[in-house]
Design an enzyme around this catalytic site. Structure first.
Site, PDB file in Angstrom:
ATOM      1  CG  ASP A  67      -6.091 -10.927 108.397  1.00 43.99           C
ATOM      2  OD1 ASP A  67      -5.138 -10.437 108.679  1.00 43.99           O
ATOM      3  OD2 ASP A  67      -7.227 -10.331 108.805  1.00 43.99           O
ATOM      4  CB  THR A 122     -19.455  -1.079 103.615  1.00 42.20           C
ATOM      5  OG1 THR A 122     -20.227  -1.614 104.611  1.00 42.20           O
ATOM      6  CG2 THR A 122     -20.224   0.219 103.194  1.00 42.20           C
ATOM      7  CB  CYS A 161     -20.907   1.580 109.710  1.00 36.51           C
ATOM      8  SG  CYS A 161     -20.557  -0.004 109.795  1.00 36.51           S
TER       9      CYS A 161
END
Length: 438
Positions: A30, A123, A264
């Site tokens: 990261d 996603t 989400c």
């Protein structure tokens, strides 16, 4: 096997820790130096997820899980590189913001020196995998790689179990070479006969969106039925049970409430709507779901105000629960983000308590008083509102609640109490889609 996991947010950290529990060597990478230092040096978990701290600690100690800010170091000897970065709604048009995914693809291309499977765990809309492949080929024409789609189906609050014992694993992989790598990574799940579905890239990408939007539609459906129940005198709990026992429908996600939120459903429903419009195949049902859910969260504040006589000026309202669901500190698109400011605008003072979400909530709200416990929150309040169904709110000492509140008034936006019981206890009680008392 060895993998690199790009991103130590919710999906990346949970997936990395769980893969390491499967015996895979995982390096999580990261760019956030503070986050990596906290994970590596102090074992600080940047998100709240039950059991994740212990899982990270045990696998770090075993040498299977490590953290770095150096992508080249993370990719050294890796069989696969997972891209698990954020894909928030793009400001202005609702499309998924894929800039983080594409930037990660370019950086992966720079450090690729052997056959590598590049896996999109984020996603992403249909077509993203093809674009990731194009970016890598453009940046590194000599690269030997395959792009795979492997969407996550993790529920916040139970993500570890969802990864370890999933309903299914979906893998969009179009070469035998890539499929072999993914089979080996998920070998543990093969042994317990988990259904693993191999598809084309586009199919895998669409499965993720279709699953989330279908669940969001079920929630929205039962919420509208709840409104009808209130008008005709029916009970939404019994309606939900009556239709949920039909095997074709199922009982899950038929719980009426203030609307869906989280990381989400809101962004994925909107992203799928935009994708469908772009391809000339509009999804009218999902467009309606998005609109209804937005309106519902705003309407919940009015429901509270009307039950309190139409005017909350100068009243103190105790709010239990701020996160979008229990067992998380996630405030993203939580119904509270609409309800609390609306009640304040109507003239109420808000005193709130959430077991894990108050630190995050403080970034979103102004002039909210935060309590140290559920009962501290109620002391002297004119009414109590339940916004999130944390377990500790399910069995409150109602005699104690009555002594703490100025008047025994409870607006239950999660239906965790029974109207008959509340009537027997002497409460004025307003649930969702069920009989109100008083």
């Amino acid at each position: 096997m060895r993998i690199a996991m790009i991103g130590t947010g919710y999906v990346g950290l949970v997936s990395g820790a769980c893969f390491s529990e499967f015996g895979v060597d995982v390096v999580c990478v990261d760019k956030d130096v503070r986050k990596i230092d906290g994970l590596r040096e102090r074992g600080e978990i940047p998100i709240y997820e039950p059991g994740l701290d212990a899982l990270v600690a045990s696998n770090t100690a075993a040498g299977r899980l490590s953290f770095t800010t150096n992508l080249k170091e993370a990719m050294a000897g890796a069989d696969a590189v997972f891209i698990a970065v954020g894909t928030p709604s793009r400001r202005g048009d609702g499309h998924a913001d894929l800039s983080y995914v594409y930037n990660a693809a370019r950086e992966v291309a720079e450090h690729m020196d052997r056959y590598t499977v590049v896996v999109t765990k984020s996603t992403v809309p249909v077509g993203t995998g093809r674009e990731v492949a194009r970016i890598i080929r453009e940046a590194n024409p000599a690269a030997d790689f395959d792009v795979v789609s492997n969407p996550e189906f993790l529920r916040e609050g139970s993500a570890i179990n969802d990864f370890m014992r999933p309903d299914r694993v979906v893998i969009g992989a179009e070469t035998e070479r890539a499929q072999a790598v993914m089979r080996q990574l998920y070998r543990v799940l093969y042994l317990i006969e988990t259904p693993i579905l191999f598809t084309a890239l586009e199919t895998s990408e669409l499965i993720k969106y279709a699953a989330n939007t279908f669940l969001a539609t079920k929630i929205t459906f039962i919420n509208e039925i709840a409104d009808l129940c209130e008008k005709v005198g029916a009970d939404v709990h019994d309606v939900a049970r009556g239709i949920g026992l039909d095997g074709r429908i199922g009982r899950k996600f038929l719980h009426a409430g203030p609307g869906y939120g989280g990381s989400c459903f809101p962004k994925d429903t909107l992203a799928l709507v935009k994708t469908a419009q772009d391809f000339g195949a509009p999804l009218r049902i999902i467009e309606t779901v998005v609109s209804i859910n937005d309106q519902r969260k705003k309407a919940m504040a009015d429901k509270v105000v009307q039950f309190l006589g139409g005017d909350v000026t100068g009243k103190t309202i105790a709010v239990l629960g701020l996160t979008f669901k229990p067992n998380t500190d996630d405030m993203r698109d939580s119904p509270s983000l609409d309800i609390v400011p609306a009640l304040q605008q109507a003239g109420a003072t808000i005193r709130a308590f959430d077991p894990e979400g108050m630190h995050e909530a403080a970034k979103h709200f102004t002039n909210v008083l935060y309590a140290e416990s559920a009962y501290d929150c109620m002391a002297g309040a004119d009414a109590l509102v339940i916004l999130t169904e944390w377990n500790e709110f399910r069995a409150l000492d109602l005699d104690r609640v009555k002594t703490l509140l100025k008047a025994p008034v409870l607006i239950d936006l999660r239906n965790i109490y029974n109207p008959d019981d509340m009537e027997a206890q002497g409460f004025r009680y307003s649930p969702i889609g069920r009989r109100s008392v008083g």
